[in-house]
Enzyme design. Sequence first.
Site, PDB file in Angstrom:
ATOM      1  N   CYS A 125     -25.719 -21.628  -1.008  1.00 33.30           N
ATOM      2  CA  CYS A 125     -25.278 -22.714  -1.885  1.00 33.30           C
ATOM      3  C   CYS A 125     -26.127 -23.970  -1.769  1.00 33.30           C
ATOM      4  O   CYS A 125     -26.050 -24.853  -2.631  1.00 33.30           O
ATOM      5  CB  CYS A 125     -23.815 -23.050  -1.601  1.00 33.30           C
TER       6      CYS A 125
ATOM      7  N   HIS B 183     -22.796 -29.203  -5.734  1.00 33.55           N
ATOM      8  CA  HIS B 183     -22.574 -27.760  -5.743  1.00 33.55           C
ATOM      9  C   HIS B 183     -21.133 -27.504  -6.153  1.00 33.55           C
ATOM     10  O   HIS B 183     -20.203 -28.109  -5.612  1.00 33.55           O
ATOM     11  CB  HIS B 183     -22.862 -27.186  -4.357  1.00 33.55           C
TER      12      HIS B 183
ATOM     13  N   ASN C  13     -17.648 -20.652  -8.210  1.00 33.52           N
ATOM     14  CA  ASN C  13     -18.745 -20.950  -7.290  1.00 33.52           C
ATOM     15  C   ASN C  13     -19.852 -19.923  -7.491  1.00 33.52           C
ATOM     16  O   ASN C  13     -19.734 -18.772  -7.087  1.00 33.52           O
ATOM     17  CB  ASN C  13     -18.220 -20.906  -5.852  1.00 33.52           C
TER      18      ASN C  13
END
Length: 412
Positions: A188, A338, A368
């Site tokens: 990430c 993020h 995500n």
Amino acid sequence: MARALYLPTGSCLIRESNSKHHISLLNGDISGIALSVSLKVSSTRSVRKGVRCAVAEGFRETLGVSNSAHRPRRVVGRGSRLIGSGSAVPKLVVSNHDLSKLVDTSDEWISSRTGIRNRRILSGDETLSGLAVESSRKALEMAKVKPEDVDLVLMCTSTPDDLFGGAPQVQREAGCIKALAFDITAACSGFVLGLVTATRFIKGGGFENVLVIGADALSRYVDWTDRGSCILFGDGAGAVLLQAAKGDQDGLLGFDLQSDGHGQKHLSLPTIGEGAVKDIGNSNGAALKPPKPSSHSCIQMNGKEVFRFAVNRVPQVIKAAMEEAGIAGSHLDWLLLHQANQRIISAVADRLQIQPDRVITNLADYGNTSAASIPLALDEAVRSGRVQSGHVIATAGFGAGVTWGSAIVRWD
């Protein structure tokens, strides 16, 4: 242990070797090799403070010299402009209602805790490389740059179609026939690290056009019986094109990158397997029994610890990056984090005193998407007209057991 920081022509270069310290003034270059005059100094404290504005503290640059005859003379010290973006997502939409048929959950339970309502999942003959190629082509089209004019392709992913790396395949399929291509693995945090890496190749390596891709397919490594994790992740890809510019046109205004391996216990995707065989016989050191093939387990995450980490550390790196850029929060046009969890995004924005209408988010639609989340959200914001030329954006990524960092960028 020797350490070196290389700065643009006209800047100082610091070298440490044991207890001796040196300063070199970079006064020119021939074929990319810096010419310098060294002076001994007794302390580096004031010197380090002096270079803090040029290179983020803790980040080390090394200037590589190529012997390739076809490559033009390296020009050191240039800036980077963000001039194109693109994105791509799988066709299959998996809603919270769909997940409620697999695990004990509901749309209300998921959306109230995460902000996620849908996510995209690879299916059929779709591949992560295919998404990366599509997003790359869109970024090149927006930037009006031909594929053959790309010098470097950075594929930021932790879930490539090929464990040996996906960048060369993307380079081939996108038509970037002259480009160097390699992967960056930081989950990430990958896109932010890739973005900064790209600017270093332009600044110190003489590259003209660099394609940075964030792409991940974490659905491949999700435990679909665990309602705590399967609700979070989706697949996707996003890309940006950075182009060399004059130093005063630099679109990377400041950055701060960090890592701490102690956090691996809270977020990881470990390999399962017996590993190397220790039972060695007398047959020239050959193993008597070959090891069994290894595989990966599902994503292992301590949600509470990741949340606590993110809301504390992410604002710190953003503030450090803004300090390097010499700007205050009031000068930011957008905050782009993020896309992990809406509670994290809101908590970080609150700590930075940034109003919700200045926060870019598409978490509800995609979940995500790991390294893809920032470029995917950025591309949508650019194409919708929200992000316009000259806008300053604070980006930040966090994850990968653990790495985290921020880059303050200006959209061209």
